[in-house]
Design a protein around this motif. Structure first.
Motif, PDB file in Angstrom:
ATOM      1  N   ILE A   1       0.861  -1.174   0.000  1.00 19.18           N
ATOM      2  CA  ILE A   1       0.000   0.000   0.000  1.00 19.18           C
ATOM      3  C   ILE A   1       0.898   1.225   0.000  1.00 19.18           C
ATOM      4  O   ILE A   1       1.854   1.303   0.779  1.00 19.18           O
ATOM      5  CB  ILE A   1      -0.915   0.005   1.235  1.00 19.18           C
ATOM      6  N   GLN A   2       0.610   2.166  -0.881  1.00 17.20           N
ATOM      7  CA  GLN A   2       1.432   3.369  -0.932  1.00 17.20           C
ATOM      8  C   GLN A   2       0.563   4.592  -1.230  1.00 17.20           C
ATOM      9  O   GLN A   2      -0.516   4.492  -1.807  1.00 17.20           O
ATOM     10  CB  GLN A   2       2.526   3.243  -1.995  1.00 17.20           C
ATOM     11  N   ASN A   3       1.054   5.741  -0.770  1.00 18.23           N
ATOM     12  CA  ASN A   3       0.437   7.038  -1.097  1.00 18.23           C
ATOM     13  C   ASN A   3      -1.027   7.115  -0.690  1.00 18.23           C
ATOM     14  O   ASN A   3      -1.841   7.761  -1.346  1.00 18.23           O
ATOM     15  CB  ASN A   3       0.568   7.331  -2.597  1.00 18.23           C
TER      16      ASN A   3
ATOM     17  N   ILE B   1       3.310  -0.796   4.001  1.00 15.66           N
ATOM     18  CA  ILE B   1       2.501   0.418   3.895  1.00 15.66           C
ATOM     19  C   ILE B   1       3.455   1.596   3.993  1.00 15.66           C
ATOM     20  O   ILE B   1       4.164   1.750   4.991  1.00 15.66           O
ATOM     21  CB  ILE B   1       1.432   0.493   4.986  1.00 15.66           C
ATOM     22  N   SER B   2       3.475   2.426   2.955  1.00 17.67           N
ATOM     23  CA  SER B   2       4.460   3.502   2.910  1.00 17.67           C
ATOM     24  C   SER B   2       3.839   4.787   2.369  1.00 17.67           C
ATOM     25  O   SER B   2       2.854   4.773   1.631  1.00 17.67           O
ATOM     26  CB  SER B   2       5.649   3.107   2.034  1.00 17.67           C
ATOM     27  N   ASN B   3       4.454   5.899   2.780  1.00 16.07           N
ATOM     28  CA  ASN B   3       4.115   7.218   2.238  1.00 16.07           C
ATOM     29  C   ASN B   3       2.626   7.530   2.306  1.00 16.07           C
ATOM     30  O   ASN B   3       2.059   8.137   1.399  1.00 16.07           O
ATOM     31  CB  ASN B   3       4.613   7.331   0.793  1.00 16.07           C
ATOM     32  N   SER B   4       2.006   7.125   3.403  1.00 14.16           N
ATOM     33  CA  SER B   4       0.576   7.372   3.583  1.00 14.16           C
ATOM     34  C   SER B   4       0.368   8.360   4.726  1.00 14.16           C
ATOM     35  O   SER B   4       1.221   8.513   5.597  1.00 14.16           O
ATOM     36  CB  SER B   4      -0.165   6.063   3.841  1.00 14.16           C
TER      37      SER B   4
ATOM     38  N   GLN C   1       6.489   2.366   6.765  1.00 16.91           N
ATOM     39  CA  GLN C   1       7.626   3.250   6.474  1.00 16.91           C
ATOM     40  C   GLN C   1       7.163   4.568   5.866  1.00 16.91           C
ATOM     41  O   GLN C   1       6.311   4.606   4.980  1.00 16.91           O
ATOM     42  CB  GLN C   1       8.598   2.561   5.511  1.00 16.91           C
ATOM     43  N   ASN C   2       7.730   5.652   6.385  1.00 17.60           N
ATOM     44  CA  ASN C   2       7.504   6.997   5.832  1.00 17.60           C
ATOM     45  C   ASN C   2       6.033   7.407   5.841  1.00 17.60           C
ATOM     46  O   ASN C   2       5.570   8.107   4.936  1.00 17.60           O
ATOM     47  CB  ASN C   2       8.051   7.098   4.404  1.00 17.60           C
ATOM     48  N   ASN C   3       5.311   6.989   6.859  1.00 21.82           N
ATOM     49  CA  ASN C   3       3.922   7.410   7.007  1.00 21.82           C
ATOM     50  C   ASN C   3       3.846   8.573   8.003  1.00 21.82           C
ATOM     51  O   ASN C   3       4.738   8.760   8.832  1.00 21.82           O
ATOM     52  CB  ASN C   3       3.062   6.244   7.476  1.00 21.82           C
ATOM     53  N   GLN C   4       2.752   9.341   7.931  1.00 22.71           N
ATOM     54  CA  GLN C   4       2.641  10.534   8.758  1.00 22.71           C
ATOM     55  C   GLN C   4       1.253  10.648   9.374  1.00 22.71           C
ATOM     56  O   GLN C   4       0.247  10.420   8.697  1.00 22.71           O
ATOM     57  CB  GLN C   4       2.879  11.791   7.919  1.00 22.71           C
ATOM     58  N   ALA C   5       1.230  10.998  10.666  1.00 28.63           N
ATOM     59  CA  ALA C   5      -0.011  11.376  11.344  1.00 28.63           C
ATOM     60  C   ALA C   5       0.159  12.817  11.791  1.00 28.63           C
ATOM     61  O   ALA C   5       1.054  13.122  12.587  1.00 28.63           O
ATOM     62  CB  ALA C   5      -0.274  10.467  12.526  1.00 28.63           C
ATOM     63  N   THR C   6      -0.673  13.709  11.292  1.00 29.08           N
ATOM     64  CA  THR C   6      -0.467  15.143  11.489  1.00 29.08           C
ATOM     65  C   THR C   6      -1.747  15.803  11.981  1.00 29.08           C
ATOM     66  O   THR C   6      -2.807  15.654  11.370  1.00 29.08           O
ATOM     67  CB  THR C   6      -0.033  15.808  10.172  1.00 29.08           C
TER      68      THR C   6
END
Length: 682
Positions: free
Chosen positions: A154-156, A184-187, A226-231
């Motif tokens: 899963i990406q983006n 799961i990346s870049n999400s 990897q490289n996921n963000q919670a903002t």
């Protein structure tokens, strides 16, 4: 100094569940008789699709086609390729109905029998506008929900603004979701800005949400986040920014099991309030868990998990900055264990404001939780306080614990807490660990090279702080700390005992105790642990030849070290997390035993000697009687042994005439057992 306690009201806005309703596109499609629906980028979404000859084109259409008897059920097989199409905000949506559904990627249109994700990578791409997977059922049918997802990427992904949870995947109430061989990346999960409600973002990779009465269930294995963000959302008015929770994984009211999971380079960032107070009813713009956030989870089990290079950063404000808590992992009001795992290179940073935000637990923070750590390495993490006219307080460059509406406890065995750093212009406590309001039982810990950077500080290795902090740290090492004290008991901590701690620090005082606290030390020893390669870049805190830690433990009942090697080796167990030894494994044959050695760290071996005993009547090895020289190779064979006899074997390592290490004792029985068959006469 004050103890900063986060009550449930601090993040009450994240508890509400969003239960989506089902969508239909032309009604449910009939499932094939085999219960298998195939999907390929070259397929076509038409009624009856899913066969080998006519695969469907999109996963969401296949999910609808899986409905039978009011359930999502059967198997959905995804051929390699990138899937982006969906009429909804999710690429795959499983809602309202119960399920018994398995979704597997890695197939090809020429081979629907064997999944090979390396040859046929299957990608769900949200294109920075859609969440990849939504699994959401009402509480009353949660026990009927079972979904398995495997062999895909899963990406983006991006959670919708109306529900900023789970950028890659969100799970509501479902009792059993199994995810394996998935990345799961870049999400992203991003809270809306300037809404006046300071919207939180939670679970950049995965969000799992149960309820007080219905716990969701997640089992993940061989998963990379990897490289996921919670903002959290920003706020320009007289309010605080939104919370940022669990950059990689967020779970609330859920039971979570994770095995062979990597959580790396994720971030949780609270929203800023440049024109606001940064404080609403005691809530700050906190960032809770750069990699993982577990809240109200009655049971979690993590094994062989690597949590690295994640960040948690509190929001800035014109008033009070938010806290950065749990750079790697944040745990609140939960119970569980972490074993055979590494937490490395994470950071927690408080937000800036007229009053700076605090920081707690560069690697790991727990609040009101019962946590067990076994064979866990915590190295090179940092906690940094926010700046302001009144600076934020900082606790625990590596690990921080505190109480909340319920007590906190920590049981830790074979842990390495090393090269962590706590920094800030205000009070800073616990370069390695800060235990506050916590009952603890710690044995065979290695505490080394932790650093406090502040004009006001205490506890280079550990600070014991506030009422309710009591317990024993035993058979452990403290090394490489400098400054005023290695251990600091203050502000009501009572009943703290250091028992059999090897000290190699240059601090002024090993244990400093304020008048309002009680702490004692006993059976202390000094000496050099001779770590193999401490500090950057290797962070290897195994002990080497000549270590003062060897055979120095008293009353240890721990049967293995942090690498799973047996202890004790020799007269007594070694203090600290590592047991110094020759690693030894082997197998037996009909008349032979094959041994494989791992050399002891930090020494030169000029010869191994093989020591063995044998059952009465058994032959000696062809290589010689017990004690024969085996050279320096790492493979040794004993041949010419008797069949069906028992031998015990151990290895001694020598540097010249000096024995420097030995192995555990292994027992073997040689083969060829014969069965006596009855004689039959016609």
């Amino acid at each position: 100094m004050k103890d900063h306690i986060r009550l449930m009201t601090r993040f009450g806005c994240i508890v509400a569940l969003v239960c989506a309703t089902a969508f239909l596109i032309g009604g449910a499609q009939a499932q094939s008789a085999t219960g298998i629906i195939r999907v390929a980028p070259t397929g076509t979404d038409v009624p009856g699709c899913g066969s080998i000859a006519q695969p469907c084109r999109t996963p969401h259409y296949a999910v609808l086609a899986s409905i039978q008897n009011g359930l999502f059920q059967g198997q959905i097989l995804l051929a390699g390729g990138t899937y982006t199409q969906s009429p909804d905000e999710q690429l795959i949506k499983i809602t309202v109905l119960g399920s018994n559904l398995r979704i597997t990627g890695g197939y090809s249109t020429s081979n629907w029998s064997v999944s090979n994700p390396a040859a046929n990578p299957t990608i769900l791409d949200g294109q920075n506008s859609k969440r990849a997977i939504l699994i959401s059922v009402p509480e009353n049918i949660a026990p009927t929900c079972s979904v398995t997802i495997t062999n895909l990427s899963i990406q983006n992904g991006r959670a919708p603004a109306t529900d900023p949870f789970g950028g890659g995947m969100v799970i509501d109430n479902c009792a059993s979701v199994r995810v394996s061989n998935v990345s799961i990346s870049n999400s992203q999960a991003v809270g809306s800005s300037n809404t006046g409600t300071s919207a939180a973002g939670a679970g950049g990779g995965i969000a799992v949400r149960g309820s007080t009465n219905t716990k969701a269930g997640l089992i993940i294995s061989n998963v990379t986040l990897q490289n996921n963000q919670a903002t959290g959302g920003n706020e320009s008015g007289n309010t605080r920014g939104g919370l940022g929770n669990g950059g990689g994984l967020f779970a609330i009211n859920s039971n979570v099991t994770a095995t062979d999971v990597t959580v790396t380079s994720n971030s949780a960032k609270a929203g800023d309030a440049p024109g606001g107070s940064g404080n609403i009813g005691g809530q700050l713009a906190d960032s809770l868990g750069g990699g993982i956030n577990l809240t109200l989870c009655p049971s979690f089990t993590f094994n062989r998990v690597t949590v690295s290079n994640n960040t948690a950063r509190g929001g800035n404000a014109s008033g009070t900055g938010g806290y950065g808590v749990g750079g790697g992992i944040f745990i609140e009001l939960s119970t569980g264990s972490i074993t055979n795992s590494t937490i490395k290179g994470n950071s927690a940073t408080g937000g800036n404001g007229s009053t700076g935000g605090g920081s707690e637990g560069g690697a790991l923070h727990t609040t009101g939780s019962a946590l067990t750590l076994t064979n866990v390495v915590v190295v090179n993490n940092s906690a940094v306080g926010g700046t302001g006219n009144t600076p934020g307080e900082v606790y625990g460059g590596g690990i921080s614990t505190t109480s909340a509406s319920q007590a906190s406890s920590l049981t830790a065995t074979n842990i390495i807490v090393a090269a962590n750093q706590a920094s800030g212009p205000g009070f800073v406590g616990g370069g390695g660990m800060a235990l506050r309001g916590t009952a603890f039982n710690i044995s065979h810990a290695t505490l080394a090279d932790n650093v406090l950077n502040s004009p006001s500080e205490g506890g280079q290795a550990v600070i014991f702080f506030v009422n309710g902090t009591s317990g024993t740290l035993r058979n452990s090492i403290t090394s490489g700390h400098s400054g005023s004290n290695s251990f600091y008991a203050t502000n009501g901590a009572a009943g703290v005992t250091l028992d059999r701690v090897l000290s190699n620090d240059t601090t002024t005082t090993l244990l400093a105790v304020d008048p309002n606290a009680t702490a004692t030390q006993q059976n202390g020893i000094t000496g050099d642990p001779k770590f193999v390669s401490p500090g950057s870049p290797n962070y290897d805190y195994r002990i080497g030849s000549g270590s003062a830690a060897i055979d120095r433990a008293i009353g240890s009942t721990v049967t293995s070290d942090f690498e799973g090697q047996p202890r004790p080796i020799g007269a007594a167990a070694d203090v600290g997390a590592d047991e110094y030894q020759v690693g030894l494994t082997g197998t037996s044959g009909d008349t032979s035993i094959s041994l494989t050695l791992t050399p002891p760290p930090g020494t030169t071996v000029t010869d191994y000697k093989v020591i063995y005993t044998k059952e009465a009547g058994a032959n000696d090895a062809a290589q010689g009687a017990s004690g024969f020289s085996a050279g320096t190779g790492t493979s040794i064979s004993l041949t010419g042994l008797s069949q069906r006899k028992t031998y015990t074997v151990k290895i001694l390592a020598f540097n010249g005439a000096t024995q420097v290490a030995e192995s555990t004792i292994l027992t073997f029985t040689t083969g060829r057992f014969f069965a006596n068959l009855p004689l039959v006469i016609n």
